[in-house]
Design a protein around this motif. Structure first.
Motif, PDB file in Angstrom:
ATOM      1  N   PRO A  64       0.819  -1.220   0.000  1.00  0.00           N
ATOM      2  CA  PRO A  64       0.000   0.000   0.000  1.00  0.00           C
ATOM      3  C   PRO A  64       0.856   1.275   0.000  1.00  0.00           C
ATOM      4  N   LEU A  65       1.994   1.246   0.676  1.00  0.00           N
ATOM      5  CA  LEU A  65       2.868   2.413   0.698  1.00  0.00           C
ATOM      6  C   LEU A  65       3.435   2.704  -0.692  1.00  0.00           C
ATOM      7  N   VAL A  66       3.860   1.667  -1.389  1.00  0.00           N
ATOM      8  CA  VAL A  66       4.388   1.855  -2.749  1.00  0.00           C
ATOM      9  C   VAL A  66       3.292   2.381  -3.665  1.00  0.00           C
ATOM     10  N   LEU A  67       2.086   1.856  -3.558  1.00  0.00           N
ATOM     11  CA  LEU A  67       0.978   2.334  -4.390  1.00  0.00           C
ATOM     12  C   LEU A  67       0.660   3.797  -4.095  1.00  0.00           C
ATOM     13  N   CYS A  68       0.699   4.181  -2.839  1.00  0.00           N
ATOM     14  CA  CYS A  68       0.468   5.583  -2.472  1.00  0.00           C
ATOM     15  C   CYS A  68       1.564   6.483  -3.024  1.00  0.00           C
ATOM     16  N   LEU A  69       2.794   6.019  -2.974  1.00  0.00           N
ATOM     17  CA  LEU A  69       3.904   6.799  -3.531  1.00  0.00           C
ATOM     18  C   LEU A  69       3.744   6.982  -5.036  1.00  0.00           C
ATOM     19  N   ILE A  70       3.344   5.920  -5.733  1.00  0.00           N
ATOM     20  CA  ILE A  70       3.115   6.023  -7.180  1.00  0.00           C
ATOM     21  C   ILE A  70       1.997   7.013  -7.468  1.00  0.00           C
ATOM     22  N   PHE A  71       0.920   6.946  -6.709  1.00  0.00           N
ATOM     23  CA  PHE A  71      -0.193   7.866  -6.901  1.00  0.00           C
ATOM     24  C   PHE A  71       0.245   9.314  -6.659  1.00  0.00           C
ATOM     25  N   CYS A  72       0.985   9.556  -5.579  1.00  0.00           N
ATOM     26  CA  CYS A  72       1.470  10.910  -5.273  1.00  0.00           C
ATOM     27  C   CYS A  72       2.429  11.411  -6.349  1.00  0.00           C
ATOM     28  N   PHE A  73       3.312  10.527  -6.825  1.00  0.00           N
ATOM     29  CA  PHE A  73       4.248  10.902  -7.881  1.00  0.00           C
ATOM     30  C   PHE A  73       3.505  11.288  -9.153  1.00  0.00           C
ATOM     31  N   SER A  74       2.456  10.507  -9.496  1.00  0.00           N
ATOM     32  CA  SER A  74       1.698  10.815 -10.716  1.00  0.00           C
ATOM     33  C   SER A  74       0.919  12.115 -10.569  1.00  0.00           C
ATOM     34  N   LEU A  75       0.420  12.416  -9.390  1.00  0.00           N
ATOM     35  CA  LEU A  75      -0.256  13.694  -9.163  1.00  0.00           C
ATOM     36  C   LEU A  75       0.717  14.857  -9.299  1.00  0.00           C
ATOM     37  N   PHE A  76       1.902  14.699  -8.738  1.00  0.00           N
ATOM     38  CA  PHE A  76       2.914  15.751  -8.771  1.00  0.00           C
ATOM     39  C   PHE A  76       3.374  16.034 -10.203  1.00  0.00           C
ATOM     40  N   HIS A  77       3.482  14.985 -11.026  1.00  0.00           N
ATOM     41  CA  HIS A  77       3.952  15.132 -12.408  1.00  0.00           C
ATOM     42  C   HIS A  77       2.810  15.205 -13.419  1.00  0.00           C
ATOM     43  N   HIS A  78       1.585  15.302 -12.953  1.00  0.00           N
ATOM     44  CA  HIS A  78       0.401  15.414 -13.826  1.00  0.00           C
ATOM     45  C   HIS A  78       0.351  14.284 -14.859  1.00  0.00           C
ATOM     46  N   THR A  79       0.494  13.052 -14.382  1.00  0.00           N
ATOM     47  CA  THR A  79       0.468  11.874 -15.249  1.00  0.00           C
ATOM     48  C   THR A  79      -0.885  11.193 -15.121  1.00  0.00           C
ATOM     49  N   ASP A  80      -1.425  10.777 -16.267  1.00  0.00           N
ATOM     50  CA  ASP A  80      -2.681  10.032 -16.277  1.00  0.00           C
ATOM     51  C   ASP A  80      -2.370   8.573 -15.934  1.00  0.00           C
ATOM     52  N   ILE A  81      -2.743   8.156 -14.735  1.00  0.00           N
ATOM     53  CA  ILE A  81      -2.410   6.819 -14.248  1.00  0.00           C
ATOM     54  C   ILE A  81      -3.073   5.734 -15.089  1.00  0.00           C
ATOM     55  N   LEU A  82      -4.321   5.926 -15.455  1.00  0.00           N
ATOM     56  CA  LEU A  82      -5.039   4.907 -16.224  1.00  0.00           C
ATOM     57  C   LEU A  82      -4.389   4.677 -17.580  1.00  0.00           C
ATOM     58  N   SER A  83      -3.999   5.752 -18.256  1.00  0.00           N
ATOM     59  CA  SER A  83      -3.346   5.603 -19.564  1.00  0.00           C
ATOM     60  C   SER A  83      -1.993   4.917 -19.429  1.00  0.00           C
ATOM     61  N   ALA A  84      -1.225   5.294 -18.421  1.00  0.00           N
ATOM     62  CA  ALA A  84       0.083   4.684 -18.208  1.00  0.00           C
ATOM     63  C   ALA A  84      -0.068   3.202 -17.876  1.00  0.00           C
ATOM     64  N   PHE A  85      -1.056   2.867 -17.049  1.00  0.00           N
ATOM     65  CA  PHE A  85      -1.305   1.475 -16.703  1.00  0.00           C
ATOM     66  C   PHE A  85      -1.718   0.683 -17.939  1.00  0.00           C
ATOM     67  N   SER A  86      -2.614   1.227 -18.747  1.00  0.00           N
ATOM     68  CA  SER A  86      -3.070   0.549 -19.961  1.00  0.00           C
ATOM     69  C   SER A  86      -1.919   0.325 -20.934  1.00  0.00           C
ATOM     70  N   GLU A  87      -1.075   1.316 -21.084  1.00  0.00           N
ATOM     71  CA  GLU A  87       0.083   1.192 -21.968  1.00  0.00           C
ATOM     72  C   GLU A  87       1.036   0.098 -21.460  1.00  0.00           C
ATOM     73  N   GLY A  88       1.230   0.032 -20.156  1.00  0.00           N
ATOM     74  CA  GLY A  88       2.081  -0.998 -19.575  1.00  0.00           C
ATOM     75  C   GLY A  88       1.514  -2.393 -19.786  1.00  0.00           C
ATOM     76  N   VAL A  89       0.209  -2.539 -19.647  1.00  0.00           N
ATOM     77  CA  VAL A  89      -0.430  -3.839 -19.876  1.00  0.00           C
ATOM     78  C   VAL A  89      -0.275  -4.254 -21.332  1.00  0.00           C
ATOM     79  N   ILE A  90      -0.465  -3.332 -22.249  1.00  0.00           N
ATOM     80  CA  ILE A  90      -0.325  -3.642 -23.681  1.00  0.00           C
ATOM     81  C   ILE A  90       1.102  -4.074 -23.992  1.00  0.00           C
TER      82      ILE A  90
END
Length: 174
Positions: free
Chosen positions: A12-38
């Motif tokens: 949970p801590l790593v997931l929170c860090l990823i979420f905070c990092f994506s907010l700070f850098h204005h990254t769309d988490i869903l798009s990045a996740f989808s691209e990684g899955v593809i």
């Protein structure tokens, strides 16, 4: 603090860090996740033929009796170098299949015991050698390497040295 408490909080801590990092850098988490899955699925599709061929070859070797025949042929060589004969199937399967080697390893431990000379050598072999062909097939397929000419012979030499070193280590230290 309790170590299990810390380990339970790690994911949970790593997931929170990823979420905070994506907010700070204005990254769309869903798009990045989808691209990684593809990208991951493309790698799996590229690796599948090599892994299927390897699995089929191992099944044919075991069911055809080839493993037993090779073991009988290699008995005199194994005895001359000090390798216990019951370990020959393990040395033949370990570079090919982790699961096949694990079954042979389990049979060795059941028949001879984990504290026996043979059981100790088998345990050291399992820990000091690699499933060579599986690893080569996996990494070369995943990275797109087409020319892997020297990787198999070099890896098999390393496995062979691992087998010899396992016998020597158990004789010297255990």
């Amino acid at each position: 603090m309790n170590m299990s408490f810390i380990s339970n909080l790690a994911v949970p801590l790593v997931l929170c860090l990823i979420f905070c990092f994506s907010l700070f850098h204005h990254t769309d988490i869903l798009s990045a996740f989808s691209e990684g899955v593809i990208n991951g699925l493309k790698i799996v599709v590229d690796m599948f033929p090599a892994l299927m061929l390897l699995t089929l070859a191992i099944g044919m070797l075991k069911s055809s009796g080839g493993l037993e025949l090779l073991s009988k042929i290699l008995n005199p060589i194994a005895e001359s170098i000090g390798l216990p004969v019951p370990l020959i199937p393990l040395t033949l399967l370990r570079p090919l299949s982790g699961s096949g080697a694990l079954v042979v390893f389990q049979n060795i431990l059941s028949n001879y015991g984990p504290d026996s000379f043979i059981g100790k050598i088998a345990a050291v072999m399992m820990g000091s050698t690699e499933t060579t062909f599986y690893t080569i097939a996996l990494y070369c397929s995943a990275t797109g390497i087409k020319k892997s000419r020297y990787s198999a012979p070099a890896s098999l030499c390393a496995d062979l040295m691992g087998f010899f070193a396992s016998v020597l280590a158990v004789k010297l230290f255990l």
